[in-house]
Motif scaffolding. Sequence first.
Motif, PDB file in Angstrom:
ATOM      1  N   LEU A 270      23.544  31.198  34.579  1.00 26.33           N
ATOM      2  CA  LEU A 270      24.103  32.213  35.371  1.00 26.33           C
ATOM      3  C   LEU A 270      24.635  33.321  34.754  1.00 26.33           C
ATOM      4  N   LYS A 271      24.047  34.391  34.434  1.00 23.36           N
ATOM      5  CA  LYS A 271      24.700  35.532  33.523  1.00 23.36           C
ATOM      6  C   LYS A 271      25.332  36.647  34.427  1.00 23.36           C
ATOM      7  N   GLN A 272      25.249  36.525  35.779  1.00 24.74           N
ATOM      8  CA  GLN A 272      25.928  37.507  36.247  1.00 24.74           C
ATOM      9  C   GLN A 272      26.413  36.751  37.724  1.00 24.74           C
ATOM     10  N   CYS A 273      27.511  36.972  38.227  1.00 23.73           N
ATOM     11  CA  CYS A 273      28.113  36.375  39.335  1.00 23.73           C
ATOM     12  C   CYS A 273      29.620  36.892  39.775  1.00 23.73           C
ATOM     13  N   ILE A 274      29.991  36.645  40.979  1.00 23.97           N
ATOM     14  CA  ILE A 274      31.293  37.103  41.416  1.00 23.97           C
ATOM     15  C   ILE A 274      31.850  35.683  41.534  1.00 23.97           C
ATOM     16  N   VAL A 275      33.014  35.341  40.980  1.00 27.27           N
ATOM     17  CA  VAL A 275      33.739  33.951  40.713  1.00 27.27           C
ATOM     18  C   VAL A 275      35.005  34.309  41.897  1.00 27.27           C
ATOM     19  N   ILE A 276      34.836  33.546  42.884  1.00 24.87           N
ATOM     20  CA  ILE A 276      35.918  33.719  43.685  1.00 24.87           C
ATOM     21  C   ILE A 276      36.893  32.506  43.212  1.00 24.87           C
ATOM     22  N   GLY A 277      38.123  32.725  43.469  1.00 27.31           N
ATOM     23  CA  GLY A 277      39.366  31.539  43.135  1.00 27.31           C
ATOM     24  C   GLY A 277      39.870  31.284  44.446  1.00 27.31           C
ATOM     25  N   ALA A 278      39.803  30.172  45.260  1.00 25.45           N
ATOM     26  CA  ALA A 278      40.626  29.996  46.378  1.00 25.45           C
ATOM     27  C   ALA A 278      41.182  28.558  46.558  1.00 25.45           C
ATOM     28  N   PRO A 279      42.243  28.357  46.902  1.00 28.73           N
ATOM     29  CA  PRO A 279      43.032  29.388  47.875  1.00 28.73           C
ATOM     30  C   PRO A 279      43.862  30.087  46.834  1.00 28.73           C
ATOM     31  N   HIS A 280      44.206  31.374  46.970  1.00 37.27           N
ATOM     32  CA  HIS A 280      45.174  31.886  46.087  1.00 37.27           C
ATOM     33  C   HIS A 280      46.685  31.991  46.636  1.00 37.27           C
ATOM     34  N   THR A 281      47.249  31.328  46.089  1.00 35.74           N
ATOM     35  CA  THR A 281      48.831  31.044  46.687  1.00 35.74           C
ATOM     36  C   THR A 281      50.055  31.297  45.782  1.00 35.74           C
ATOM     37  N   THR A 282      49.539  31.343  44.618  1.00 30.76           N
ATOM     38  CA  THR A 282      50.869  31.319  43.642  1.00 30.76           C
ATOM     39  C   THR A 282      50.291  32.400  42.339  1.00 30.76           C
ATOM     40  N   ASN A 283      51.664  32.878  41.875  1.00 35.67           N
ATOM     41  CA  ASN A 283      51.590  33.498  40.516  1.00 35.67           C
ATOM     42  C   ASN A 283      50.797  32.661  39.486  1.00 35.67           C
ATOM     43  N   TRP A 284      50.882  31.169  39.722  1.00 34.71           N
ATOM     44  CA  TRP A 284      50.041  30.499  38.547  1.00 34.71           C
ATOM     45  C   TRP A 284      48.685  30.347  38.706  1.00 34.71           C
ATOM     46  N   ASP A 285      48.199  30.866  39.723  1.00 39.15           N
ATOM     47  CA  ASP A 285      46.776  30.914  40.001  1.00 39.15           C
ATOM     48  C   ASP A 285      46.161  31.471  38.751  1.00 39.15           C
TER      49      ASP A 285
END
Length: 190
Positions: free
Chosen positions: A39-54
């Motif tokens: 999978l050479k190309q993709c959008i990686v979403i990170g959820a939930p985004h709740t803190t600066n530690w993410d």
Amino acid sequence: MLHKTMFSTPVVQPCLRWFSRTVLKLLGWKVMGNIPKELKQCIVIGAPHTTNWDMPFSLMVAFSLDVPLYWVGKDSIFKFPFGGLMRWMGGIPVDRSKSNNMVEATVQQFDQHAELRIMMSPEGTRSKVDKWKSGFYYIAHGAGVPIALGFIDYKQKQAGVLGSFKTSGDYEADLAKIFEQYGDYLHPTK
């Protein structure tokens, strides 16, 4: 060609991979799933985004999974004196004056680079939101690339990738399916 990043710097990358795996293990974290190498190309979403530690946890997970990630930002934040550091950390400057918007400018990045995984927060903020921003979706759809479903669960000390999702063009229907794949890792109010 993309610039050299901390993910591709010869001595730094293996050191950061070892450091990330060690820190996560010592803290009792479990890293789950992966983004397949093919999978050479993709959008990686990170959820939930709740803190600066993410961000630090996301980077440690990416190093643990041995997956180089990039992110996009307005070209104005890549000026002296921090421009070089921002690029080395995976930042890609986007000149919004040459495009209608950030979505179109980011889609163009996929046209220019055969291997590109861009990490984004679907909430667009660390605050609790009633609705996700749609940019990540329209970038993935416009570029014809899948969305990798990244997550961080601080309560269970788990992080990783739940799988990938190919857009159909029906944002609302696809968003419901994405939320379904997140299951207990995410409790969106949509």
